[in-house]
Design an enzyme around this catalytic site. Structure first.
Site, PDB file in Angstrom:
ATOM      1  CE  LYS A 131      -3.703   1.976   2.905  1.00 34.61           C
ATOM      2  NZ  LYS A 131      -4.485   1.718   4.147  1.00 34.61           N
ATOM      3  CB  SER A 206      -7.488   3.642   2.915  1.00 31.77           C
ATOM      4  OG  SER A 206      -6.808   2.960   3.961  1.00 31.77           O
ATOM      5  CB  SER A 230      -8.315   0.667   5.723  1.00 29.92           C
ATOM      6  OG  SER A 230      -8.987   1.892   5.866  1.00 29.92           O
TER       7      SER A 230
END
Length: 532
Positions: A131, A206, A230
């Site tokens: 990420k 996210s 997330s």
């Protein structure tokens, strides 16, 4: 009994916020472009892409396959489909090739015992994606914020360093929502990510770029973080596995934005992957010394576990009703556990779950030990620069000239209204403590709780703006500090992933991970996009 007037007013206010943001979302959807509407990514044809990380590492250690061939297979797949999903936003292909060749050369020169190799490098040669909010040396670390477009990491986040030390080879970094505070992964730096099962639908946030990258077979293991779902929402929307560990087990150091002092203990870094058998090896590596808090090697007798389940949150007015597809999938799991496994399964009604969103806001309103208020989101948007004016940014957005996304502008506009004063904080703190006690006493060390991962399957792009509070189905477990594994349960009739959350008591991660492996064997786990 009707709720008090003040509570009804709060609910009406929150619903009004959702309605206003929804109107903006409808405008965004009307003007949005859909270059790849109604398409899915193509199916996988390379067999190496259909192996778990555990299997790949074993084959590389045994010299049955060359590491460079594995890495190149993934690079080829990324080149084929990443343009469609926009999951990986910065490649490191040349560096990955060099690292793969170094693995092959070492194995050719040294005839080390496989057991020794596994102990040193349990993830030897396994392709990894990270990420973008995490530091990966030489890669951007903007978290989708235009002001940080030029921010390049000169070191690795702790978990990234641990995974690389274990032999994993990063292929690149993946997209996220702006400042990791929304459940659609879209920003002004990298654009929008698309769901590999239907490109008109969201990937979640996210850690959404990570979710769609793994689901599209562009990577085999990945790193995500979770303060409100997330990891679990993207894992659910993309039909893969994602685990939020017990708090304080996996280090969070090396990601942006940094959680406030009071919120740090609710932020969890964890593994995301296509195959359940990769979860425990990943978690063992990512936790470092923190692994001592867990019992991942303990034998779990699933038949002797106590299973509890709940169809929905009890009827919060803020959130969507759970779709029938998801209720039916959950009931299939319950029936299977009762009839095939022969386990004890009990339906429960935890009345305080309907306050999930309010409990999450309570968490985000908490002050640090020094009495300081949590960092304001509007200040994070400025990133130590000139303070922004959310109302002015909204006007600029209407003319297409704001550098911020509409979810971020909306949160900045309303965050002061959403934060709780001391009286409200104390009220919901009591509810949180009561719910935590009820769940922990119910689960003990031999129980798991089955709960929807989200009220709906992956919605179309921008639709989350009309349903801004649905993330509370995952966010409540951050507040409660319990380990959770999101498990895929196949696809619905429209070809979108189904799934379920498996929750356990504190530090009983081994129970949810064992259930995840069982559900994968029973319901098929990840389904390759394009084969619908």
């Amino acid at each position: 009994m009707a709720p008090p007037v003040t509570v009804r007013f709060q609910l009406l206010f929150l619903r009004a916020i959702g309605f206003l943001i929804g109107l903006i979302g409808q405008a965004a959807r009307a003007f949005g472009s859909h270059k790849f509407d109604s398409k899915t990514t193509g199916p996988v044809t390379e067999p190496l892409l259909l192996l778990s990380g555990v299997q790949l590492a074993k084959m590389i250690r045994q010299r049955k396959v060359k590491c460079i061939d594995v890495v190149q297979a993934y690079i080829n797949r990324i080149k084929d489909v990443n343009l469609m999903i926009n999951g990986i936003v910065k490649y490191r292909f040349e560096a990955a090739r060099k690292e793969a060749l170094a693995v092959d050369q070492r194995l050719a020169e040294r005839q080390e015992d496989e057991t020794v190799l596994e102990k040193k490098w349990p993830l030897l040669g396994v392709p990894l994606t990270v990420k973008e909010a995490f530091q990966l040396q030489g890669m951007p670390n903007s978290s989708g914020l235009v002001n940080r477009r030029e921010a390049i990491s000169n070191t690795d986040a702790t978990v990234v360093a641990l995974l690389k030390k274990a032999g994993a080879i990063p292929l690149g970094i993946t997209n996220c929502s702006e400042l990791c505070m929304w459940y659609e992964s879209s920003n002004k730096v990298y654009g929008r990510s698309n769901n590999p099962y239907n490109l008109q639908h969201i990937v979640g946030g996210s850690s959404g770029g990570e979710g769609c990258t793994l689901a599209a077979a562009c990577s085999v293991i990945g790193v995500g973080s979770d303060i409100g779902g997330s990891i679990r929402m993207p894992a659910f929307f993309n039909g893969i596995f994602g685990h939020m560990p017990s708090p304080g087990v996996v280090p969070n150091k090396g990601q942006f934005p940094k959680a406030g002092e009071a919120q740090e203990r609710f932020l969890c870094t964890g593994p995301m992957c296509r195959y359940a058998e990769d979860l425990i090896p990943m978690l063992k590596v990512m936790a470092g010394p923190g692994i001592r808090k867990l019992r991942l090697d303990a034998k779990v007798h699933l038949k002797h576990l106590k299973f509890y389940w709940m169809e929905h949150d009890g009827g919060s007015l803020l959130m969507s009703k759970v779709e029938q597809d998801l209720i039916q999938a959950q009931k299939k799991v319950v029936i299977h556990l009762e009839t095939i496994l022969g386990a004890s399964v009990q339906q429960v009604k935890l009345k305080q779950m309907k306050y999930s969103f309010q409990l999450w806001i309570k968490m985000m309103s908490a002050k640090g030990l020094d009495g300081k208020e949590p960092v304001k989101f509007v200040d994070l948007l400025g990133d130590h620069g000139k303070p922004i004016n959310p109302l002015w940014e909204l006007i600029k957005w209407c003319f297409g000239v704001s550098v911020y996304t509409i979810p971020s502008i909306g949160l900045a506009l309303f965050e002061e209204k959403l934060r709780y004063n001391n009286e409200k904080y104390k009220k919901f703190k009591k509810i949180e403590e009561s719910l935590h006690k009820e769940l922990v006493e119910m689960l003990h060390d031999d129980g798991v709780f089955l709960y929807p991962s989200h009220p709906t399957v992956a919605p179309k792009h921008h639709v989350p703006l009309t349903r801004p509070f649905n993330f509370a189905y995952t966010g409540v477990f951050n507040v409660l500090g319990l380990p959770v594994t999101q498990c895929p349960l196949g696809l619905n009739t429209k070809g979108l992933p189904l799934g379920i959350q498996v929750v356990a008591g504190p530090y009983n991660d081994h129970l949810t991970l064992a259930v995840a492996q069982y559900l994968e064997k029973s319901f098929g786990g990840w389904v390759c996009p394009g084969k619908i």
